[in-house]
Write a protein that holds these residues in place. Sequence first.
Motif, short mmCIF file in Angstrom:
data_model
loop_
_atom_site.label_atom_id
_atom_site.label_comp_id
_atom_site.label_asym_id
_atom_site.label_seq_id
_atom_site.Cartn_x
_atom_site.Cartn_y
_atom_site.Cartn_z
N ASP A 292 0.85 -1.19 0.00
CA ASP A 292 0.00 0.00 0.00
C ASP A 292 0.89 1.25 0.00
O ASP A 292 1.25 1.77 1.05
CB ASP A 292 -0.90 -0.04 1.25
CG ASP A 292 -1.89 1.11 1.28
OD1 ASP A 292 -1.77 2.04 0.44
OD2 ASP A 292 -2.77 1.10 2.16
N ILE A 293 1.24 1.72 -1.20
CA ILE A 293 2.22 2.80 -1.30
C ILE A 293 1.62 4.15 -0.84
O ILE A 293 2.35 5.05 -0.42
CB ILE A 293 2.82 2.87 -2.73
CG1 ILE A 293 4.13 3.68 -2.76
CG2 ILE A 293 1.83 3.35 -3.75
CD1 ILE A 293 5.26 3.11 -2.00
N GLU A 294 0.30 4.25 -0.88
CA GLU A 294 -0.33 5.48 -0.41
C GLU A 294 -0.14 5.62 1.12
O GLU A 294 0.16 6.69 1.63
CB GLU A 294 -1.83 5.42 -0.73
CG GLU A 294 -2.39 6.78 -1.02
CD GLU A 294 -3.85 6.68 -1.42
OE1 GLU A 294 -4.23 5.77 -2.19
OE2 GLU A 294 -4.63 7.54 -0.93
N ARG A 295 -0.26 4.50 1.78
CA ARG A 295 -0.03 4.48 3.23
C ARG A 295 1.42 4.89 3.52
O ARG A 295 1.69 5.71 4.38
CB ARG A 295 -0.30 3.06 3.76
CG ARG A 295 -0.19 2.91 5.26
CD ARG A 295 -0.41 1.47 5.69
NE ARG A 295 0.75 0.63 5.42
CZ ARG A 295 1.25 -0.27 6.26
NH1 ARG A 295 0.67 -0.49 7.42
NH2 ARG A 295 2.30 -1.00 5.94
N THR A 296 2.35 4.34 2.74
CA THR A 296 3.77 4.68 2.89
C THR A 296 3.96 6.17 2.69
O THR A 296 4.67 6.84 3.45
CB THR A 296 4.60 3.91 1.83
OG1 THR A 296 4.35 2.53 1.99
CG2 THR A 296 6.08 4.20 1.94
N TYR A 297 3.32 6.69 1.65
CA TYR A 297 3.46 8.11 1.32
C TYR A 297 3.04 8.99 2.51
O TYR A 297 3.76 9.91 2.90
CB TYR A 297 2.63 8.43 0.07
CG TYR A 297 2.34 9.90 -0.10
CD1 TYR A 297 3.37 10.81 -0.38
CD2 TYR A 297 1.03 10.39 0.05
CE1 TYR A 297 3.11 12.16 -0.50
CE2 TYR A 297 0.77 11.74 -0.08
CZ TYR A 297 1.81 12.62 -0.36
OH TYR A 297 1.56 13.95 -0.48
N HIS A 298 1.89 8.68 3.09
CA HIS A 298 1.41 9.53 4.19
C HIS A 298 2.37 9.50 5.37
O HIS A 298 2.66 10.53 5.97
CB HIS A 298 -0.01 9.09 4.62
CG HIS A 298 -1.04 9.45 3.59
ND1 HIS A 298 -1.27 10.76 3.22
CD2 HIS A 298 -1.86 8.69 2.83
CE1 HIS A 298 -2.21 10.78 2.28
NE2 HIS A 298 -2.57 9.54 2.02
N THR A 299 2.92 8.34 5.67
CA THR A 299 3.87 8.26 6.79
C THR A 299 5.15 9.02 6.43
O THR A 299 5.74 9.70 7.27
CB THR A 299 4.19 6.78 7.13
OG1 THR A 299 2.97 6.05 7.14
CG2 THR A 299 4.88 6.64 8.47
N MET A 300 5.57 8.92 5.17
CA MET A 300 6.78 9.63 4.74
C MET A 300 6.58 11.14 4.87
O MET A 300 7.47 11.86 5.33
CB MET A 300 7.14 9.29 3.29
CG MET A 300 7.97 8.04 3.15
SD MET A 300 8.63 7.92 1.49
CE MET A 300 9.55 6.40 1.62
N VAL A 301 5.41 11.61 4.45
CA VAL A 301 5.13 13.05 4.53
C VAL A 301 5.16 13.49 5.99
O VAL A 301 5.72 14.55 6.31
CB VAL A 301 3.79 13.38 3.85
CG1 VAL A 301 3.29 14.77 4.22
CG2 VAL A 301 3.94 13.29 2.34
N ASP A 302 4.59 12.68 6.87
CA ASP A 302 4.63 13.04 8.30
C ASP A 302 6.08 13.18 8.77
O ASP A 302 6.42 14.11 9.50
CB ASP A 302 3.93 11.95 9.15
CG ASP A 302 2.42 11.97 8.94
OD1 ASP A 302 1.92 12.97 8.40
OD2 ASP A 302 1.76 10.97 9.30
N CYS A 303 6.94 12.25 8.35
CA CYS A 303 8.36 12.30 8.74
C CYS A 303 9.01 13.57 8.19
O CYS A 303 9.77 14.26 8.89
CB CYS A 303 9.14 11.10 8.20
SG CYS A 303 8.61 9.55 8.89
#
Length: 416
Positions: free
Chosen positions: A398-409
């Motif tokens: 789920d790359i969208e999930r990854t994206y959201h966590t990356m943006v938070d970081c």
Amino acid sequence: MVTDMEMDTDITTKKRMKKNNPADSIQDLQFFGEYGGVNPSIADSSTFTYLAGKTMGEVFDGVREGCYLYSRHTNPTTSYLGQALAGMEYMKGAILAASGMGAITSTLLQLCDSGDEIVSSRTIYGGSYAFMKNYLPKFNIKTTFVNTSNIKQISDAITDKTKVIYCETMSNPLLEVSDIESIAILAKKHGIKLVVDNTFTPLVFSPAKLGADVVIHSLTKFINGTSDTVGGVICSDEEFIGSMIDVNSGSSMLLGPVMDSMRAASILKNLRTLHLRIKKHSENAMYLANVFQKNGLRVIYPGLENHPQHELMKIQMNEGFGFGGMLLIDAKTKEKANELMEEMQNNNLGYLAVSLGFYKTLFSAPGLSTSSEIPVEERKKMGISNGLVRISIGLDNDIERTYHTMVDCMKKVGVL
Ligand code: PLP
């Protein structure tokens, strides 16, 4: 007698079985193991017996072929992997090496004698750069480093001593794409060998189809894909491969950077899923490159229209594997790059580690790691700044999930 219908079927079958895609050549491998095993048996032996001393002598003298003698020369299991990789790269032969550097160094030492010269891309893996810049001069072999995206620079650097043009299909770390077709035409015109490191883009590019004479991979990366071993391969024509394993003068034979049969067997098994992995790495990388760019980050990814070689890549790449699994983002400073990578690791987005092609995302700052062999001034000229983070995008479902966590970081450390 063959009926028309049978003939039609035969032609269609042949057409279907034609290796029009490098992934098909992996699919079509048919190696039987002892007792009918569906995996080839592992030849776990360093040496092989002979019934007659005379036969052994003939093998050593090169008058008898097809016999195994000693595993530094050849081994049945490494030969299976060699055949598979040679097929994938549209080449006739291959030699396995214990690492990518083992493949690169033995190739260059085979092609160059004292007094010869190499014209190399300046943006290449730091170890390859250091070998040409610092080590080969011991053998009186000089390298001129140029921007290989500029054909004129290559052409101007060629002298009557030049034996090799060396580049990476997609360069480490800047992801510049080489115009292999044009470089190959230039190399042929001057009778020079074109050696291409295709580590970043297996299946995505087939350098031999574009005219390369030798194609090298660090198998450590995408091809093996499980980050559990180092390995390398040299793919080329039968004559060059034969010269490298010549008992009197072959660099692979005499320097001995060979791969062990147990490793060759495990890499061959992983190779079978390479096409699926590359597609997923590319799909995830394309998604992240787009969304990060929309967020205002500086992103380097060849799949983006603003990448300088995006159009070139579209012409020279194979269809169906995307633009590769590597991308760079610019965190601006080395402090921010380090903070971001630590934060991403703490959030289980991947590992702060060098290397690439793993199922999990891997990130490192090339200026502070894999390109640190390149002097600071050179790095600046190339555009390798300390804030660049090189990311090998994983196989996240789920790359969208990854994206959201990356943006938070990114927000947390002030990169966004
Ligand atoms: N070529 C490229 C493009 C690389 O990135 C690397 C390693 O990072 C190598 C060659 C060397 O491979 P190995 O580490 O397997 O010796």
